[in-house]
Design an enzyme around this catalytic site. Sequence first.
Site, short mmCIF file in Angstrom:
data_model
loop_
_atom_site.label_atom_id
_atom_site.label_comp_id
_atom_site.label_asym_id
_atom_site.label_seq_id
_atom_site.Cartn_x
_atom_site.Cartn_y
_atom_site.Cartn_z
N ASP A 12 11.62 3.54 1.49
CA ASP A 12 11.39 2.63 0.37
C ASP A 12 12.07 3.23 -0.84
O ASP A 12 11.74 4.35 -1.25
CB ASP A 12 9.89 2.47 0.09
CG ASP A 12 9.19 1.67 1.18
OD1 ASP A 12 9.78 0.68 1.64
OD2 ASP A 12 8.07 2.04 1.57
N ASP A 131 5.71 -10.44 6.10
CA ASP A 131 4.50 -9.71 5.70
C ASP A 131 3.32 -10.63 5.97
O ASP A 131 3.19 -11.67 5.33
CB ASP A 131 4.55 -9.35 4.21
CG ASP A 131 5.67 -8.36 3.90
OD1 ASP A 131 6.05 -7.59 4.80
OD2 ASP A 131 6.18 -8.37 2.76
#
Length: 258
Positions: A12, A131
């Site tokens: 990330d 998600d």
Amino acid sequence: MGLAKRIIPCLDVDAGRVVKGVQFVDIRDAGDPVEIAKRYNDAGADEITFLDITASHQERDTTLHTVEQIASQVFIPLTVGGGVRALEDIRNLLNAGADKVAINSAAVHNPEFVREAAERFGSQCIVVAIDAKKVSAESDTNRWEIFTHGGRKPTGLDAVEWARKMTDYGAGEILLTSMDRDGTKNGFDIALTRAIADAVPVPVIASGGVGNLQHLVDGVQQGGADAVLAASIFHFGEYSVQQAKEFMQSAGVEMRLG
């Protein structure tokens, strides 16, 4: 012999720095994505996923530069996602050296974007990132909903139907993250992973919740995932990629062992 399953460390990145800390031994700078990606490349990872979580648009050039640097150091497939909103974004990332580009919120806002991207660049380099969060009560049939904006914004879209629609539109792979499990170290949401894997004809990457090596095995054997994505168990040096591969192989999962 099926296809070997893949282990994919995930970085990330915010404004050109890896966040969610990385504690490799003898890495001089835990925030440098190029150094970390190279470490995973050398450690035998099958692929690397780089998610740009930078909020601001100004930083996109930093991202392209970082992708170029990583691509020059890394000789395994590189998927890049985050802030991909237009065909131009995809072209720029592929030109910078990404092998695949992950589309998330933009697909929800405009599903046709996925179709256009797949037609222009080929399904093999278009990943749709999903998600999902469980919205059904324990007693009811399982139901998961798509959330955007880092899991904050419900869309009302059913995750399984959405995955089907995205592959119909040309997605070549689904990157599936359980918002319920993300960061918990309690393992993947196996029911969710299995529901999506059974529903689509393309590879599914399971993400969210890995705390130990058995979780990786479960994602494949119980969840039906083709690849498993993890961040913290590798970043913090709890396990090496090689240990993970050997553990999975010994559990009967076909792996590429280097």
